[in-house]
Enzyme design. Sequence first.
Site, mmCIF file in Angstrom:
data_model
loop_
_atom_site.group_PDB
_atom_site.id
_atom_site.type_symbol
_atom_site.label_atom_id
_atom_site.label_comp_id
_atom_site.label_asym_id
_atom_site.label_seq_id
_atom_site.Cartn_x
_atom_site.Cartn_y
_atom_site.Cartn_z
ATOM 1 N N ARG A 75 -6.990 -1.894 -1.321
ATOM 2 C CA ARG A 75 -5.943 -3.659 -1.799
ATOM 3 C C ARG A 75 -5.005 -2.974 -1.235
ATOM 4 N NH1 ARG A 75 -0.534 -3.219 -2.579
ATOM 5 N NH2 ARG A 75 -0.294 -5.132 -3.591
ATOM 6 N N HIS A 80 -1.632 -4.191 4.124
ATOM 7 C CA HIS A 80 -0.637 -3.720 4.436
ATOM 8 C C HIS A 80 -1.085 -3.857 6.526
ATOM 9 C CE1 HIS A 80 2.109 -2.097 0.927
ATOM 10 N NE2 HIS A 80 1.187 -2.215 1.248
#
Length: 110
Positions: A75, A80
């Site tokens: 995740r 990011h």
Amino acid sequence: MKRSHKDYLEDIAEAIELIEEFTREICFEDFLCDKKTQFAVIRALEIIGEASKNIPNDFKRLHPEIPWREMARMRDKLIHAYFGVDVRVLWKTVKEDIPSLKGKFEKLRK
């Protein structure tokens, strides 16, 4: 209303089902060209990772067969580094890791 760990487990199970549904009848080449499916799979993986972060540590320790940390890391990478997602890694996750995770979750939920 505060959500329980069972709610988060349901979120994970539902996201797994959605990933399988989105990718059931496509090959890698089709996936590579299908930005909508890629986006949907990425979102479902983000949900899996975010939900896993909300599972209490005591529960996680009772179920070490579930790759909690890896789910959360995936995740984080997707969130990011969204501009640098490797579609080959994404496809491998869909075809290898998701079926394994589904089997572990089915046992966990019984």
